[in-house]
Write a protein that holds these residues in place. Sequence first.
Motif, short mmCIF file in Angstrom:
data_model
loop_
_atom_site.label_atom_id
_atom_site.label_comp_id
_atom_site.label_asym_id
_atom_site.label_seq_id
_atom_site.Cartn_x
_atom_site.Cartn_y
_atom_site.Cartn_z
N PRO A 273 -1.10 7.19 -29.13
CA PRO A 273 -1.79 7.54 -27.87
C PRO A 273 -1.10 8.65 -27.10
CG PRO A 273 -1.66 5.17 -28.11
CD PRO A 273 -0.83 5.75 -29.20
N PHE A 274 0.23 8.78 -27.25
CA PHE A 274 0.93 9.85 -26.54
C PHE A 274 0.40 11.21 -26.97
CE2 PHE A 274 4.45 12.93 -26.45
CZ PHE A 274 4.71 12.94 -25.10
N THR A 275 0.15 11.37 -28.27
CA THR A 275 -0.41 12.64 -28.76
C THR A 275 -1.79 12.89 -28.16
OG1 THR A 275 0.76 12.28 -30.84
CG2 THR A 275 -0.97 13.94 -30.83
N VAL A 276 -2.60 11.85 -28.12
CA VAL A 276 -3.95 12.00 -27.57
C VAL A 276 -3.89 12.34 -26.08
CG1 VAL A 276 -6.14 10.82 -27.19
CG2 VAL A 276 -4.84 10.39 -29.27
N ILE A 277 -2.96 11.72 -25.37
CA ILE A 277 -2.83 12.00 -23.94
C ILE A 277 -2.44 13.45 -23.70
CG2 ILE A 277 -1.45 11.47 -21.88
CD1 ILE A 277 -1.32 8.57 -22.91
N MET A 278 -1.50 13.97 -24.51
CA MET A 278 -1.09 15.36 -24.34
C MET A 278 -2.24 16.31 -24.69
SD MET A 278 1.80 15.07 -23.07
CE MET A 278 1.97 16.84 -22.92
N LEU A 279 -3.10 15.90 -25.62
CA LEU A 279 -4.24 16.74 -25.97
C LEU A 279 -5.29 16.77 -24.87
CD1 LEU A 279 -4.78 15.82 -29.74
CD2 LEU A 279 -3.92 17.97 -28.82
N VAL A 324 -4.50 29.41 -23.47
CA VAL A 324 -3.60 29.44 -24.63
C VAL A 324 -2.23 28.88 -24.26
CG1 VAL A 324 -2.34 30.99 -26.18
CG2 VAL A 324 -4.78 31.34 -25.80
N PHE A 325 -1.73 29.25 -23.10
CA PHE A 325 -0.42 28.77 -22.66
C PHE A 325 -0.42 27.25 -22.50
CE2 PHE A 325 2.49 27.60 -19.21
CZ PHE A 325 3.68 28.12 -19.69
N VAL A 326 -1.46 26.70 -21.91
CA VAL A 326 -1.54 25.25 -21.71
C VAL A 326 -1.57 24.52 -23.05
CG1 VAL A 326 -2.99 23.38 -20.83
CG2 VAL A 326 -2.59 25.40 -19.44
N VAL A 327 -2.37 25.03 -23.98
CA VAL A 327 -2.47 24.38 -25.30
C VAL A 327 -1.13 24.38 -26.01
CG1 VAL A 327 -3.49 24.57 -27.59
CG2 VAL A 327 -4.92 24.87 -25.57
N LEU A 328 -0.45 25.51 -26.04
CA LEU A 328 0.80 25.62 -26.79
C LEU A 328 1.91 24.79 -26.14
CD1 LEU A 328 0.76 29.43 -27.66
CD2 LEU A 328 0.17 27.50 -29.13
N ILE A 329 1.99 24.80 -24.83
CA ILE A 329 3.03 24.04 -24.15
C ILE A 329 2.83 22.54 -24.33
CG2 ILE A 329 3.95 23.41 -21.88
CD1 ILE A 329 5.03 26.02 -22.94
N THR A 330 1.60 22.07 -24.22
CA THR A 330 1.35 20.65 -24.39
C THR A 330 1.64 20.19 -25.82
OG1 THR A 330 -1.00 21.19 -24.71
CG2 THR A 330 -0.32 20.45 -22.53
N ILE A 333 5.44 19.84 -26.03
CA ILE A 333 5.89 18.61 -25.35
C ILE A 333 5.54 17.39 -26.19
CG2 ILE A 333 5.57 17.18 -23.29
CD1 ILE A 333 5.07 19.73 -21.72
N SER A 334 4.37 17.43 -26.83
CA SER A 334 3.96 16.30 -27.68
C SER A 334 4.93 16.10 -28.84
CB SER A 334 2.55 16.55 -28.20
OG SER A 334 2.16 15.53 -29.09
N ASP A 335 5.34 17.19 -29.50
CA ASP A 335 6.26 17.08 -30.63
C ASP A 335 7.63 16.55 -30.20
OD1 ASP A 335 4.30 18.00 -32.29
OD2 ASP A 335 4.99 20.08 -32.30
N ILE A 336 8.12 17.06 -29.07
CA ILE A 336 9.42 16.61 -28.58
C ILE A 336 9.36 15.15 -28.13
CG2 ILE A 336 11.19 16.99 -26.81
CD1 ILE A 336 10.46 19.94 -26.85
N GLY A 337 8.21 14.77 -27.56
CA GLY A 337 8.08 13.39 -27.08
C GLY A 337 8.15 12.36 -28.19
N TYR A 338 7.78 12.74 -29.43
CA TYR A 338 7.88 11.80 -30.55
C TYR A 338 9.29 11.24 -30.68
CZ TYR A 338 3.33 13.13 -32.48
OH TYR A 338 2.00 13.33 -32.69
N VAL A 339 10.27 12.10 -30.53
CA VAL A 339 11.67 11.70 -30.75
C VAL A 339 12.09 10.65 -29.72
CG1 VAL A 339 14.04 12.53 -30.88
CG2 VAL A 339 12.16 13.94 -31.72
#
Length: 348
Positions: A273-279, A324-330, A333-339
């Motif tokens: 769900p964290f990935t979906v929330i960031m999307l 574009v900036f919003v998509v790339l930044i989110t 953050i999503s990838d880093i949040g996995y850890v």
Amino acid sequence: MAAFLTRRFGMMLLTSLALTFIVFFLTNLEPNLEKIARSEAGARMQEQEVLTWLERNGYKQPLLSRYAQWLGVMPGWRVVAEDGSVSGRCITDDQDPDESPTFCGILQGDWGDSTVFDVPVNEILWGKLGLTGKLMFWVMLLMVPSALLIGVLAGMREGSRLDRSLSTFSIASTATPEYVSGVIFVAIFASSAVGLKWFKGTATSAADDANFANFFLPVLTIALYGMGYIARMTRASMTEVMTAQYIRTARLKGVSFRNIVLKHALRNALIAPFTVIMLQFPWLLNGVVIVETLFNYKGFGWTLVQAAGNNDIELLLACSVVAVFVVLITQLISDIGYVFLNPRIRIA
């Protein structure tokens, strides 16, 4: 982590350049440029007059050169008229050409001038983003906790009556587009047809003074659509975690069901769900286009519609950069949040 971030920032830069160039190319097609010339200089211009106007305003330069000037990595164009007057990308009407800057692109903070609002894009964009940011904040505040609660409650008791009821609500909310739910909410809660005048059917006044009456319907319209998707993902993830071996072991040891859910299952169940929330952040930029237009809330989405409908190239390009900036930044953050959600996940 440092090497990962370096690679990601490099990929983000290349992606940004590619996407913005595509938007720049599409917005600078010949028919669009002709529309700009006729809207700025006169609708009855002859074809030769259109070409002259485009040359005088730098639109006939090579596409890559104009893109580089828009970025601010190439000196802005200059044209000397027959009477000796000098015009150019970096020259304003009240400025001496000799004192004008050489570079004037987005890297220098110059986003150009809006042909619709007749003011610098900077003055429009940041104010409108602030209004949309306020809308997105309240949408996320309503949507995320509600969706997670619905998903966890449904996933804890798979196959129960509560699970079926909440799953039906989630599917129905996701299957109903914003332009449908928004119209229904206005018809029921804001019009005189039904009589429930609890809210206002427009959110125009919310830009200056947001309150429950003029701001709740647009917030609810956006939140309801994304809520079901997050809830379904949370429910599926929670159901999978609740059948894991370590959950069964905790039950056999006599751990209370409440502690099993809160201390053992919930953290692992939140990874998907964290990935979906960031999307939802990139999606919200698209969702607000419909809702802000429907409720006449003059934020980023409303501005994008105005720019697209009136062929405002500079404003469209600025909106594309923000998206574009919003998509790339989110995504970063999503990838880093996995850890942080699961220590077993490591960045290679």
